[in-house]
Structure formats: C-alpha cells, structure tokens
Scaffold this motif. Sequence first.
Motif: not given
Length: 105
Positions: A24-28, A41-44, A63-67
């Motif tokens: 379970n990573y803090a950021q993607i 995309f989603t991370t939910s 590219s992007t880094i998101v919570p």
Amino acid sequence: MTAAFSSHGVLVASTVSTVTFSLNYAQIEIVNRDASADIFFTTSGVAPTVGGDDTLVVPAGHSTIVPNYLGPNDPADSVINGTVVKLISAGTPAYSVSGRAGVRS
C-alpha cells in the motif's frame, strides 16, 4: 497483474487496465511513455473513463506523481492491503506505474 513496485505495459483503446501492487504505497507515479494519447486513471478502485469526472489525467508524453487516494470515506472503496491503479485511454499508449514514497501501514 500484480507487481511489487513497478509495472509497464501498453493500453488497449477504451479498455480499463488494472495494475495491482501487493504493498500500500503512499504515492503513485504514472508515466505516459507515448506522445499521442492521454491516459486517464484512478487510485480509488473505481473504474476511470476517458475524460470523465473524478478521473485524473496524464497528458501524452508526461508523468505525474499523486497521493494514493483510497476512496471517499467509504471503507468499501478503500484498498487496505495493496495499491490498485486503473488506467484507460482513447489510444494505445505505453505506460509505467510505480509505487513511491514509502509504504502505508
């Protein structure tokens, strides 16, 4: 597919692709390795749609880094024991997805 910390692939047009990490990573980090098609995309855990509401976007060639967003205060939407990233595009871009910035407990 399930991976440890990174996954790479090519999207099929208008088809959701799911990347699952065992941690379970803090950021993607999502890298769009293509110069002609955006990636949504989603991370939910919710399936994204091309250009849809509540869907994040990585423009072509960026590219992007998101919570790692776990869902709207609803435990049923949360990914507790891993990280799930769902991607879609109108085209067929190559992508890379990586877990970053530590692991949540």
